[in-house]
Every structure is written in C-alpha cells, then in structure tokens.
Motif scaffolding. Structure first.
Motif, PDB file in Angstrom:
ATOM      1  N   VAL A 128       0.835  -1.207   0.000  1.00 47.59           N
ATOM      2  CA  VAL A 128       0.000   0.000   0.000  1.00 47.59           C
ATOM      3  C   VAL A 128       0.867   1.252   0.000  1.00 47.59           C
ATOM      4  N   ALA A 129       1.961   1.229   0.756  1.00 46.87           N
ATOM      5  CA  ALA A 129       2.825   2.407   0.856  1.00 46.87           C
ATOM      6  C   ALA A 129       3.464   2.766  -0.477  1.00 46.87           C
ATOM      7  N   ILE A 130       3.819   1.766  -1.277  1.00 47.96           N
ATOM      8  CA  ILE A 130       4.539   2.032  -2.522  1.00 47.96           C
ATOM      9  C   ILE A 130       3.598   2.093  -3.720  1.00 47.96           C
ATOM     10  N   CYS A 131       2.575   1.254  -3.744  1.00 48.84           N
ATOM     11  CA  CYS A 131       1.673   1.192  -4.902  1.00 48.84           C
ATOM     12  C   CYS A 131       0.485   2.141  -4.786  1.00 48.84           C
ATOM     13  N   ASP A 132       0.138   2.525  -3.586  1.00 53.99           N
ATOM     14  CA  ASP A 132      -0.990   3.457  -3.402  1.00 53.99           C
ATOM     15  C   ASP A 132      -0.655   4.449  -2.285  1.00 53.99           C
ATOM     16  N   PRO A 133       0.401   5.266  -2.479  1.00 49.61           N
ATOM     17  CA  PRO A 133       0.873   6.139  -1.401  1.00 49.61           C
ATOM     18  C   PRO A 133      -0.111   7.218  -0.977  1.00 49.61           C
ATOM     19  N   LEU A 134      -0.991   7.662  -1.893  1.00 51.58           N
ATOM     20  CA  LEU A 134      -1.933   8.733  -1.569  1.00 51.58           C
ATOM     21  C   LEU A 134      -2.954   8.313  -0.514  1.00 51.58           C
ATOM     22  N   HIS A 135      -3.256   7.019  -0.452  1.00 49.13           N
ATOM     23  CA  HIS A 135      -4.251   6.527   0.509  1.00 49.13           C
ATOM     24  C   HIS A 135      -3.613   5.775   1.676  1.00 49.13           C
ATOM     25  N   TYR A 136      -2.279   5.782   1.740  1.00 56.50           N
ATOM     26  CA  TYR A 136      -1.601   4.999   2.772  1.00 56.50           C
ATOM     27  C   TYR A 136      -1.973   5.463   4.180  1.00 56.50           C
ATOM     28  N   THR A 137      -1.919   6.767   4.416  1.00 55.03           N
ATOM     29  CA  THR A 137      -2.164   7.280   5.768  1.00 55.03           C
ATOM     30  C   THR A 137      -3.589   7.048   6.248  1.00 55.03           C
ATOM     31  N   THR A 138      -4.543   6.941   5.312  1.00 61.36           N
ATOM     32  CA  THR A 138      -5.938   6.715   5.709  1.00 61.36           C
ATOM     33  C   THR A 138      -6.260   5.230   5.851  1.00 61.36           C
ATOM     34  N   ARG A 139      -5.583   4.401   5.058  1.00 63.71           N
ATOM     35  CA  ARG A 139      -5.856   2.963   5.103  1.00 63.71           C
ATOM     36  C   ARG A 139      -5.019   2.235   6.148  1.00 63.71           C
ATOM     37  N   ILE A 140      -3.783   2.636   6.300  1.00 61.84           N
ATOM     38  CA  ILE A 140      -2.890   1.985   7.255  1.00 61.84           C
ATOM     39  C   ILE A 140      -2.666   2.922   8.437  1.00 61.84           C
ATOM     40  N   THR A 141      -3.408   2.704   9.510  1.00 62.71           N
ATOM     41  CA  THR A 141      -3.277   3.513  10.718  1.00 62.71           C
ATOM     42  C   THR A 141      -2.730   2.666  11.862  1.00 62.71           C
ATOM     43  N   GLU A 142      -2.227   3.332  12.887  1.00 66.76           N
ATOM     44  CA  GLU A 142      -1.675   2.593  14.036  1.00 66.76           C
ATOM     45  C   GLU A 142      -2.732   1.699  14.675  1.00 66.76           C
ATOM     46  N   ARG A 143      -3.940   2.222  14.794  1.00 64.36           N
ATOM     47  CA  ARG A 143      -5.008   1.455  15.439  1.00 64.36           C
ATOM     48  C   ARG A 143      -5.330   0.190  14.650  1.00 64.36           C
ATOM     49  N   ARG A 144      -5.420   0.314  13.337  1.00 66.79           N
ATOM     50  CA  ARG A 144      -5.716  -0.849  12.502  1.00 66.79           C
ATOM     51  C   ARG A 144      -4.577  -1.863  12.532  1.00 66.79           C
ATOM     52  N   VAL A 145      -3.364  -1.374  12.508  1.00 69.06           N
ATOM     53  CA  VAL A 145      -2.217  -2.273  12.541  1.00 69.06           C
ATOM     54  C   VAL A 145      -2.160  -3.032  13.856  1.00 69.06           C
ATOM     55  N   LYS A 146      -2.389  -2.333  14.964  1.00 67.17           N
ATOM     56  CA  LYS A 146      -2.391  -2.999  16.270  1.00 67.17           C
ATOM     57  C   LYS A 146      -3.480  -4.065  16.335  1.00 67.17           C
TER      58      LYS A 146
END
Length: 329
Positions: A128-146
């Motif tokens: 997600v970070a490399i292929c879709d960087p514009l939506h990375y911060t909204t899709r990959i959050t600390e809360r979701r990762v935890k």
C-alpha cells in the motif's frame, strides 16, 4: 550410571526406562552446544534491542514499526524458548517433564505461525505504501495495525491448539522413555499445515512484492522517458522513484532471506517421515530459527534509526529524562 553398552543415561535411577544421552563425541557435543547457545543468546539480545527501540522512542511508533515490533517479539521468543528447547531435545536430555514438553511443542507452533502472519502484514503494508501512497495514511493507521497484530497472534494461538490438543490433553503420549520430548505429526496434518502456514502466505508475499517491484521499475522508466518535464517536477519525481526502488530492494532482501531460511525445513519435513526428529529436519529447523537472528541484522543494514537507537541504548542514554522524545529519523 551407564547403560550396558556404555551409553550414559538421562535418568540413571530409571535404568530400564531412561533415554540415553547424545552419542556425539565429547568435543562435537560441546561445540554444538556452544554454537547453538551463542546463536540463541545473540538472537535474544538483537531482538531485545529492536523491541526496546520501537517501544521507547515515540517517533518510531509508526504502523510499519509496530509490525516490526511484533516480528521482533516472535523472533525474541524463538531465541529465548525454542532454541534452548531444541538443544534439550536433540543434544542433551529433556529434563522438564511431559507437560512442559507438550507446552513447548504448542509454543513451537504458535511462534512460527505468528511470524509468518506478521510477514504477510508487512508485505501488505509495503504494498500500500509504494503502490498506493496517496491513501496509505488513511488505510494503514496505528489502530488498525495494532488490531491486525492482535488478531494475528490470536489466530496463531487458536490454530496451533488444533494441532497439539492431543498432546496437551495427554502429555508424553508419544515418548518411549524418560528424557524424551517427541513430536509426531501424520502426513495429512503436516500437508495441511504446510499449505496454510507456508505455501499460501509465501505465495501472497511473493505476489505483493513482485507487484511492488514492477511498480517501482515502471515508474522509474516513466521518469526517464519524460525528458521534457519541468525541472522541479523531475527532481521531486526522481526522489520519489529512487525511494521506491530502494524499498523494493530492501523488501527483496527480506524475502530472499525469509525463503532461504524457511523453505528447507518445510520441504524436508513434508518429504520426510512423520516423526520429526530426523537429522535433515533438525538441520532445517535450526536454519528456520536462524532467520530470527538475521532479521535484526537486516534492520541494522537498512534502517539508520535502528543503528542510532542501538547507540543510545548501549550508552544508556535512554535512561535520561525525555529520551523517548529524541529525534530518530
């Protein structure tokens, strides 16, 4: 006391039911014990540095580093529990009893499964970070990762319990003598485990990483073809593409090391006997565990923040007030 043929017994008081100790020559036995113990201590120390680094410094509390923290925890437990347990099982004698043997086998399933699961999460994060960087911060959050990390560990605990429930309810059912801790897995169960914990996740990881590599390379080619672009735009694009290519190379190293360390054990165990105590499987298992020692080394090679944090930890600067707010990036 020794057996009739001269072999030393694990429990001399049980002459007829005790297992025999390792038949390796004394020098080889000492060398193997020393080597494996050293690797175990190194694995514990290196991964402890990763755990302290990510936990202590607030600037490192990012979604990606949370995944690295979870991986470091599983690698830490490999060095702390699994490696010493294998030394007892295969080089000396198992002195901890049947119940601890069953729990050891259970933990031996949980940790690798959770480690593979976290590797999949890391690959998704980088995709997600490399292929879709514009939506990375909204899709990959600390809360979701935890949440994903907690689910990964929970599923590992539940999944592993299905394979060792008989050993937990009847500890020592497969042991033929005192001082033995045996793992017995039938071929069908082993095949199912191979598919679910290796083939499927590794295939997913490879697909995601190949996609990352393709995107990085295609964007680098597009950058070179747009010769007429504005100088500032080309500069920004060049920086972005170089970063993506570097990320692709880093991920490539992680994947290659992961596959080199994990493939031999699974391949040999699938082709081998149902009794997982043959020499090729044992060698594959130690290579499998050795990956836990290599991961922090890879971090040190590619992540400047880890090298900086290690310096602060070793020099005890983290004990100073406000050290958690230090600039690590």
């Amino acid at each position: 006391m020794e057996a009739d043929d001269g072999a030393e017994l694990c429990f001399p008081q049980f002459l007829n039911t005790s297992c025999r100790k390792s038949t390796l020559p004394g020098s080889k036995d000492v060398f193997l014990n020393t080597l494996l113990s050293s690797i175990s201590l190194l694995t514990v120390a290196l991964n402890l540095l990763v755990i302290i680094s990510v936990s202590h410094f607030r600037q490192l509390h990012t979604p990606t580093n949370i995944l690295l923290l979870s991986l470091a925890v599983s690698d830490f437990l490999v060095g702390l529990l699994l490696m010493p347990g294998e030394i007892l099982r295969n080089i000396t004698c198992w002195f901890l009893g049947d119940l601890m043997c069953s729990l050891y086998i259970y933990v031996g399933y949980i940790i690798p499964v959770s480690s593979v699961g976290v590797m999949v999460l890391i690959s998704v994060d980088r995709y997600v970070a490399i292929c879709d960087p514009l939506h990375y911060t909204t899709r990959i959050t600390e809360r979701r990762v935890k949440l994903c990390v907690c689910l990964c560990w929970f599923c590992s605990v539940f999944y592993s319990s299905l394979f060792v429930k008989d050993d937990l309810t009847q500890p020592g059912r497969y042991n033929s003598c005192y001082g033995e801790c045996v793992i017995v897995v039938d071929h069908i169960t082993d095949t199912i485990n191979l598919v679910l914990t290796f083939i499927v996740p590794v295939s997913l990881i490879i697909v995601l990483y190949m996609r990352v590599f393709v995107v990085a390379v295609s964007q680098a080619r597009a950058m070179r073809s747009h010769i007429t672009a504005v100088t500032l735009q080309r500069s920004v694009t060049l920086t972005a593409k170089k970063s993506e290519l570097k990320a692709a190379r880093t991920l490539g190293v992680l994947v290659v090391v992961f596959l080199i360390c994990f493939c031999p054990y699974y391949c040999v165990s699938l082709a081998g006997d149902s009794l997982l105590d043959t020499s090729p499987v044992i060698i594959g298992l130690y290579l499998y565990y050795f990956n836990s020692c290599l991961n922090p080394v890879i971090y040190a090679m590619f992540y400047p923040w880890f090298r900086k944090s290690v310096k602060l930890i070793v020099t005890l600067q983290i004990l100073q007030p406000g050290s958690c707010e230090a600039n690590m990036l």
